[in-house]
Design an enzyme around this catalytic site. Structure first.
Site, PDB file in Angstrom:
ATOM      1  N   HIS A 163       0.865  -1.189  -0.153  1.00  0.00           N
ATOM      2  CA  HIS A 163       0.018  -0.064  -0.070  1.00  0.00           C
ATOM      3  C   HIS A 163       0.690   1.296  -0.091  1.00  0.00           C
ATOM      4  O   HIS A 163       0.379   2.403  -0.329  1.00  0.00           O
ATOM      5  CB  HIS A 163      -0.911  -0.120   1.271  1.00  0.00           C
ATOM      6  CG  HIS A 163      -1.953  -0.906   1.014  1.00  0.00           C
ATOM      7  ND1 HIS A 163      -2.887  -1.275   0.063  1.00  0.00           N
ATOM      8  CD2 HIS A 163      -2.516  -1.970   2.101  1.00  0.00           C
ATOM      9  CE1 HIS A 163      -3.613  -2.201   0.500  1.00  0.00           C
ATOM     10  NE2 HIS A 163      -3.529  -2.767   1.594  1.00  0.00           N
ATOM     11  N   ASP A 199      -2.781 -10.504  -2.389  1.00  0.00           N
ATOM     12  CA  ASP A 199      -3.452  -9.963  -1.234  1.00  0.00           C
ATOM     13  C   ASP A 199      -4.889  -9.599  -1.590  1.00  0.00           C
ATOM     14  O   ASP A 199      -5.270  -9.257  -2.678  1.00  0.00           O
ATOM     15  CB  ASP A 199      -2.510  -8.573  -1.026  1.00  0.00           C
ATOM     16  CG  ASP A 199      -2.985  -8.478   0.794  1.00  0.00           C
ATOM     17  OD1 ASP A 199      -2.236  -8.658   1.458  1.00  0.00           O
ATOM     18  OD2 ASP A 199      -4.013  -7.829   0.854  1.00  0.00           O
ATOM     19  N   HIS A 201      -6.582  -7.188  -0.581  1.00  0.00           N
ATOM     20  CA  HIS A 201      -6.382  -5.771  -0.633  1.00  0.00           C
ATOM     21  C   HIS A 201      -5.665  -5.218  -1.789  1.00  0.00           C
ATOM     22  O   HIS A 201      -4.515  -5.629  -1.963  1.00  0.00           O
ATOM     23  CB  HIS A 201      -6.173  -5.042   0.405  1.00  0.00           C
ATOM     24  CG  HIS A 201      -7.042  -5.276   1.842  1.00  0.00           C
ATOM     25  ND1 HIS A 201      -6.457  -6.401   2.838  1.00  0.00           N
ATOM     26  CD2 HIS A 201      -8.295  -5.112   2.182  1.00  0.00           C
ATOM     27  CE1 HIS A 201      -7.521  -6.412   3.600  1.00  0.00           C
ATOM     28  NE2 HIS A 201      -8.446  -5.612   3.484  1.00  0.00           N
ATOM     29  N   ASP A 288      -4.501 -12.944   3.321  1.00  0.00           N
ATOM     30  CA  ASP A 288      -5.787 -12.408   3.921  1.00  0.00           C
ATOM     31  C   ASP A 288      -6.977 -12.835   2.905  1.00  0.00           C
ATOM     32  O   ASP A 288      -8.086 -12.342   3.201  1.00  0.00           O
ATOM     33  CB  ASP A 288      -5.763 -11.045   4.259  1.00  0.00           C
ATOM     34  CG  ASP A 288      -5.203 -10.176   3.083  1.00  0.00           C
ATOM     35  OD1 ASP A 288      -4.800 -10.522   2.017  1.00  0.00           O
ATOM     36  OD2 ASP A 288      -5.007  -8.921   3.234  1.00  0.00           O
TER      37      ASP A 288
END
Length: 348
Positions: A163, A199, A201, A288
């Site tokens: 991120h 991931d 996200h 995740d």
């Protein structure tokens, strides 16, 4: 497969984060890496060692100098504001959004904290810079092993990185380890490199770093940004810009997606990477996507991650794995190492 372990990662240990309107204990905790390390050793997948120091240049090839200077001195500045700050983490509370200026560096520390961040869920702690800096060492070391001829290497580190953009942190991420590894591969002589982010996200930081470049292909399989963090990037129509047109592939999926549909998206991403002609792959390894993850929404089960590793190995590319998310702490070791185990079995 060699693993480069960040033995200083626990120096970054946030106390609280903002989550859905409340201050809650951080989901991103040191035990995540500890569980992966224990599982790696239990299965004896390969040597585990600390990385050599990579120096400043590989990091500055990806991140803006004024951002790095801020991170390096942020904790001292935070404590200098008020000695009581030594017992609480720094969390941003204001941001320069649309029509605000970001070119002028504020003298105010809280203003700079907001300038270089995009959320209130990423506490900056006394050990954040040291831990993140050692994580970059892990990423560069993994890339260097690929350049030396290894089939794969693993950067086991936290805080995660995908991120983080060239000049901002957020989503628990401060330095973009996957981007640093990809740039190190380019600087080491490879003409075309791919980064694949699995991931839950979207890797908004990685996308933003390479969005205008044609030498690094970015692909991501992730939760639909219309409903899932980080919300503002990750749509399917984001295909790259300028020299990078056609070199960005987002495959957003609905909350509740199971393994069969997810695996089909992974196959699509790998096909695009083959078509791009990548000579090496950096894999942002977030687990995740697990059905028990507390802040995500896909339905992969632990055995599925063995198949993920097999699919990645079948792509035939030298692969640097970089640890990202996964917040079902008790299962994160099994899930992450299942990917590596599946890869090693198929690649053997």
């Amino acid at each position: 497969m060699i693993t480069f372990h960040n033995d200083l990662h626990a120096l970054h240990h946030g106390k609280l984060e903002m989550f859905r309107g409340a201050m809650v204990p951080c989901f991103e905790v040191p035990a995540r890496v500890d569980h992966v390390l224990a599982e790696l050793r239990a299965r004896a997948l390969g040597p585990v060692q600390a990385p050599p120091a990579c120096g400043d240049d590989p990091i500055a090839r990806v991140h803006a100098r004024r951002y790095l200077d801020f991170l390096a001195g942020a904790w001292d500045e935070w404590v200098a504001l008020d000695p009581a700050n030594a017992s609480r983490d720094a969390i941003p509370s204001c941001w320069p959004i649309r029509t605000f200026r970001s070119d002028v560096l504020p003298a105010s520390f809280p203003a700079r904290l907001g300038l270089f961040s995009f959320d209130a869920g990423s506490p900056l702690t006394a050990g954040t810079w040291t831990a993140a800096r050692k994580g970059a060492d892990c990423a560069v070391a993994a890339a260097q092993r690929l350049l030396a001829g290894d089939r794969a290497a693993f950067a086991l580190t936290r805080p995660p990185g995908h991120h983080a953009g060239a000049d901002f942190f957020g989503g628990y991420c401060f330095l973009n380890n996957a981007a640093i590894a990809a740039q190190a591969l380019r600087d080491g002589g490879l003409d075309r490199v791919a980064v694949l982010d699995i991931d839950y996200h979207h890797g908004n930081g990685t996308q933003s770093i390479f969005y205008g470049r044609g030498d690094v292909f970015f692909a991501s399989v992730h939760g639909d940004p219309r409903t899932e963090y980080p919300f503002y990037l990750g749509h399917a129509d984001e295909r790259g810009l300028g020299d990078g047109a056609g070199c960005n592939l987002n495959l957003p999926l609905a909350r509740g997606t199971g393994f069969d549909s997810w695996r089909s998206a992974l196959a699509q991403a790998l096909q695009a990477i083959r078509a791009f002609g990548a000579q090496a792959l950096v894999l942002s390894l977030g687990v995740d996507t697990f059905e028990g993850d507390p802040i995500s929404g896909f339905r992969l089960a632990s055995p599925d991650y063995l198949r993920v590793g097999e699919d990645l190995a079948a792509a035939g590319l030298p692969t640097a794995f970089v640890f990202e998310g996964g917040y079902a702490v008790a299962e994160v070791g099994i899930n992450a190492v299942n990917v590596l185990d599946g890869f090693c079995q198929r690649a053997a």
